[in-house]
Design an enzyme around this catalytic site. Structure first.
Site, PDB file in Angstrom:
ATOM      1  N   CYS A   1       1.128  23.925   2.534  1.00  0.00           N
ATOM      2  CA  CYS A   1       2.184  24.388   3.323  1.00  0.00           C
ATOM      3  C   CYS A   1       2.635  23.295   4.007  1.00  0.00           C
ATOM      4  O   CYS A   1       3.872  22.812   4.078  1.00  0.00           O
ATOM      5  CB  CYS A   1       1.907  25.555   4.115  1.00  0.00           C
ATOM      6  SG  CYS A   1       1.114  26.970   3.571  1.00  0.00           S
TER       7      CYS A   1
ATOM      8  N   CYS B   1       0.613   3.608   3.096  1.00  0.00           N
ATOM      9  CA  CYS B   1       1.211   2.865   4.313  1.00  0.00           C
ATOM     10  C   CYS B   1       2.520   3.118   4.009  1.00  0.00           C
ATOM     11  O   CYS B   1       3.351   3.491   5.311  1.00  0.00           O
ATOM     12  CB  CYS B   1       0.948   1.116   4.412  1.00  0.00           C
ATOM     13  SG  CYS B   1      -0.846   0.726   4.088  1.00  0.00           S
TER      14      CYS B   1
ATOM     15  N   CYS C   1      -2.546  25.616   6.647  1.00  0.00           N
ATOM     16  CA  CYS C   1      -2.784  25.348   5.041  1.00  0.00           C
ATOM     17  C   CYS C   1      -2.109  24.043   4.522  1.00  0.00           C
ATOM     18  O   CYS C   1      -0.943  23.586   5.016  1.00  0.00           O
ATOM     19  CB  CYS C   1      -1.684  26.370   4.333  1.00  0.00           C
ATOM     20  SG  CYS C   1      -0.908  25.982   2.698  1.00  0.00           S
TER      21      CYS C   1
ATOM     22  N   CYS D   1       0.801  -1.079  -0.043  1.00  0.00           N
ATOM     23  CA  CYS D   1       0.018  -0.056   0.004  1.00  0.00           C
ATOM     24  C   CYS D   1       0.756   1.321   0.012  1.00  0.00           C
ATOM     25  O   CYS D   1       1.727   1.359   0.872  1.00  0.00           O
ATOM     26  CB  CYS D   1      -0.893  -0.099   1.085  1.00  0.00           C
ATOM     27  SG  CYS D   1      -1.428   1.491   1.814  1.00  0.00           S
TER      28      CYS D   1
END
Length: 363
Positions: free
Chosen positions: A175, A54, A172, A51
């Site tokens: 950010c 993951c 944000c 995954c």
């Protein structure tokens, strides 16, 4: 009997070692109920090795486990590999249908889903609140300068510096996504005395006037304050590391690669490369004139290039006194020196010398 006991203890120790990876406890049907026994808070990641999300979470999950390790009597950070056949019933029992699935067992054997952000800070706050702990991540020293009204002008408007500034807000999403690469960018230019990577929190009340002054209306906004202009040129290129590095190298006239090492060619001077090529093919008398010619070029170089320029002249004089074999032996000597744990300014110095020596090798 003693031998049997010894073998048994060794086997148990081996099992114990296999049940943890670093400070992350590896759960399976054999130890799940023992770990998740209601005596402590257990935060579990149900995952699959293939995954992508993951894999992305794994480094932060290890940091989380390391952070809570000193209070392991209160908090356990654990994981279950749902791709393993023996664990499938366990994952099914806790209704795991996607990866990663994060659940907290809050001093209980009953699981609660965690659906919040997956940053270390967010996970840390969540677990601290549930476990009534107050652990904090030990953050590595940063090479990104934090700006405020007290230092903005002295750092950003310094005409001897090239400065990249990120105007950001802590909430944000873009950010937050940029933050890890921006830290790497700071590390990349840590040894460049004329380059500064900086940031300012526009959500902080004291900083709002500065952000307004530079026309910041969205986050993150990146501006380049070069030596030649302190108006703040808006950076509008890609936000991947390679694009950032190419931009800064070009704007600041430096030659770094990701992580901070000097790129191949750093320290080289084109005019002196040409003289070096002539020098290795020239007769003794001609070489004397070429040394003088090289010194004239060095004298005309900008101050920041004269150290490298002088090394060209030093190599020429050494070859004249000894032989061209000096180049090969010196490359071998320096390469051996830098193969250790050398870093910082000394590593830069030797990297430039190696690059310059390459210009004296027979073509």
């Amino acid at each position: 009997m003693k031998i049997l006991l010894f073998v048994t203890l060794i086997a148990l120790a081996f099992v114990a070692l296999c049940s943890a990876e670093g400070n992350v406890v590896v759960l399976s049907p054999d130890n799940f109920d023992t770990v998740v026994d209601g005596s402590k808070t257990v935060f579990v990641k149900f995952y699959a090795p293939w995954c992508g999300h993951c894999k992305k979470l794994a480094p932060d999950f290890e940091i989380l486990a390391d952070t809570f390790a000193p209070v392991s009597n209160k908090v356990v950070i654990a994981k279950v590999d749902c791709d393993q056949a023996d664990n499938k019933a366990l994952c099914s029992k806790y209704d795991v249908s996607g990866y990663p699935t994060l659940k907290i067992f809050d001093k209980s054997t009953t699981a609660k889903d965690y659906n919040g952000a997956r940053s270390v800070d967010e996970l840390l706050t969540y677990i601290n609140n549930h476990a009534k702990t107050n652990v904090k991540v030990k953050k590595a020293p940063s090479n990104v300068v934090d700006l405020s009204p007290s230092n903005f002008d002295s750092v950003v408007l310094d005409k001897s510096k090239n400065v990249l500034v990120e105007f950001y807000a802590p909430w944000c999403g873009h950010c937050k996504k940029l933050m890890p690469d921006y830290e790497i960018l700071g590390n990349t230019y840590a040894n460049e005395k004329d380059v500064v990577i900086a940031k300012i929190d526009c959500d902080a009340a004291d900083n709002k006037a500065i952000c307004s002054k530079y026309g910041v209306t969205g986050f993150p906004t990146l501006k380049w304050f070069g030596k030649q202009s302190k108006d703040g040129e808006k950076y509008e290129q890609g936000r991947d590391l390679d694009t950032f590095i190419n931009y800064i190298n070009k704007q600041a006239g430096v030659n770094r690669v990701k992580g901070g090492k000097l790129a191949v060619g750093a320290g080289r001077v084109e005019q002196l490369d040409t003289i070096a090529t002539e020098f290795i093919a020239a007769a003794a008398e001609v070489r004397k004139e070429l040394v003088k010619k090289a010194q004239t070029v060095v004298d005309s170089l900008p101050e920041e290039l004269r150290t490298e320029g002088s090394y060209y002249v030093k190599v020429m004089k050494t070859i004249a006194e000894k032989s061209i074999d000096f180049v090969t032996t010196e490359i071998a000597r320096i390469t051996k020196l830098v193969s250790g744990s050398m870093s910082g300014k000394k590593a830069d110095e030797f990297a430039k010398k190696l690059n310059i020596l390459e210009s004296f090798k027979s073509k």
